[in-house]
Write a protein that holds these residues in place. Structure first.
Motif, PDB file in Angstrom:
ATOM      1  N   UNK A 107       0.833  -1.207   0.000  1.00 36.21           N
ATOM      2  CA  UNK A 107       0.000   0.000   0.000  1.00 36.21           C
ATOM      3  C   UNK A 107       0.866   1.253   0.000  1.00 36.21           C
ATOM      4  N   UNK A 108       1.949   1.230   0.747  1.00 35.73           N
ATOM      5  CA  UNK A 108       2.861   2.381   0.812  1.00 35.73           C
ATOM      6  C   UNK A 108       3.409   2.689  -0.573  1.00 35.73           C
ATOM      7  N   UNK A 109       3.892   1.663  -1.252  1.00 31.54           N
ATOM      8  CA  UNK A 109       4.512   1.862  -2.563  1.00 31.54           C
ATOM      9  C   UNK A 109       3.519   2.380  -3.595  1.00 31.54           C
ATOM     10  N   UNK A 110       2.250   2.110  -3.377  1.00 36.81           N
ATOM     11  CA  UNK A 110       1.211   2.564  -4.309  1.00 36.81           C
ATOM     12  C   UNK A 110       0.452   3.772  -3.787  1.00 36.81           C
ATOM     13  N   UNK A 111       0.941   4.354  -2.679  1.00 36.08           N
ATOM     14  CA  UNK A 111       0.310   5.532  -2.056  1.00 36.08           C
ATOM     15  C   UNK A 111      -1.148   5.283  -1.692  1.00 36.08           C
ATOM     16  N   UNK A 112      -1.441   4.071  -1.252  1.00 38.30           N
ATOM     17  CA  UNK A 112      -2.800   3.692  -0.843  1.00 38.30           C
ATOM     18  C   UNK A 112      -2.960   3.914   0.658  1.00 38.30           C
ATOM     19  N   UNK A 113      -2.838   5.159   1.081  1.00 31.45           N
ATOM     20  CA  UNK A 113      -2.866   5.476   2.507  1.00 31.45           C
ATOM     21  C   UNK A 113      -4.205   5.143   3.150  1.00 31.45           C
TER      22      UNK A 113
END
Length: 162
Positions: A107-113
């Motif tokens: 999620x971090x790498x895809x900016x899925x905060x």
């Protein structure tokens, strides 16, 4: 080099199948681990599907799923990683901190905060204690959000839990 092991593993699996040998959970788990090192997430998911009909022991099942989640994470497949986390619970395989951490990294790498915050709440509901790696991944996922609101929301969640 470990990242090339998956090619050898695939050849070995083909040889086993050509001998009409059934793959057990341990064999598939080892192959999934090789796929993780080579970031071959789709092959890891394919192998995991082969273990679906088998009875997985709690420790073995968790390890197998964690390796598949990590393979997805390495290729930014956050939806697949989330799906695997959900499947773990459906199969009564208990996710552990490292399970959540691998999904959070995806999620971090895809900016899925948003997904990261949802996972944090889920962690707390499952009584799994988050560590600095979890919070670091969440803050990095929030980094760059347009108004800084996600980081503020995360800080608020932390205050409520502490």
């Amino acid at each position: 080099e470990r990242s090339k092991e998956w090619e050898h593993t695939l050849a070995l699996l083909k040889a086993l199948r050509s001998q009409s040998l059934e793959l057990d959970a341990v064999t598939c788990g080892a192959a999934i681990s090789s796929c993780e090192a080579g970031s071959c997430w789709s092959l890891a998911l394919q192998l995991l599907a082969e273990t679906d009909g088998q009875l997985l022991s709690p420790g073995t099942g968790t390890t197998i799923y964690n390796n598949a989640i990590s393979a997805c994470q390495r290729r930014g497949q956050w939806r697949q990683a989330l799906s695997l986390l959900s499947r773990m619970r459906c199969r009564t395989v208990q996710p552990v901190l490292i399970s959540y951490q691998a999904v959070l990294l995806a999620c971090q790498e895809s900016k899925q905060w948003q997904r990261g915050l949802e996972l944090l709440h889920e962690l707390w509901e499952q009584s799994v204690e988050a560590d600095a790696n979890i919070f670091g991944a969440l803050f990095r996922a929030c980094d760059g959000a347009c108004d800084g609101g996600p980081a503020v929301a995360l800080a608020g969640c932390l205050r409520q839990q502490c």
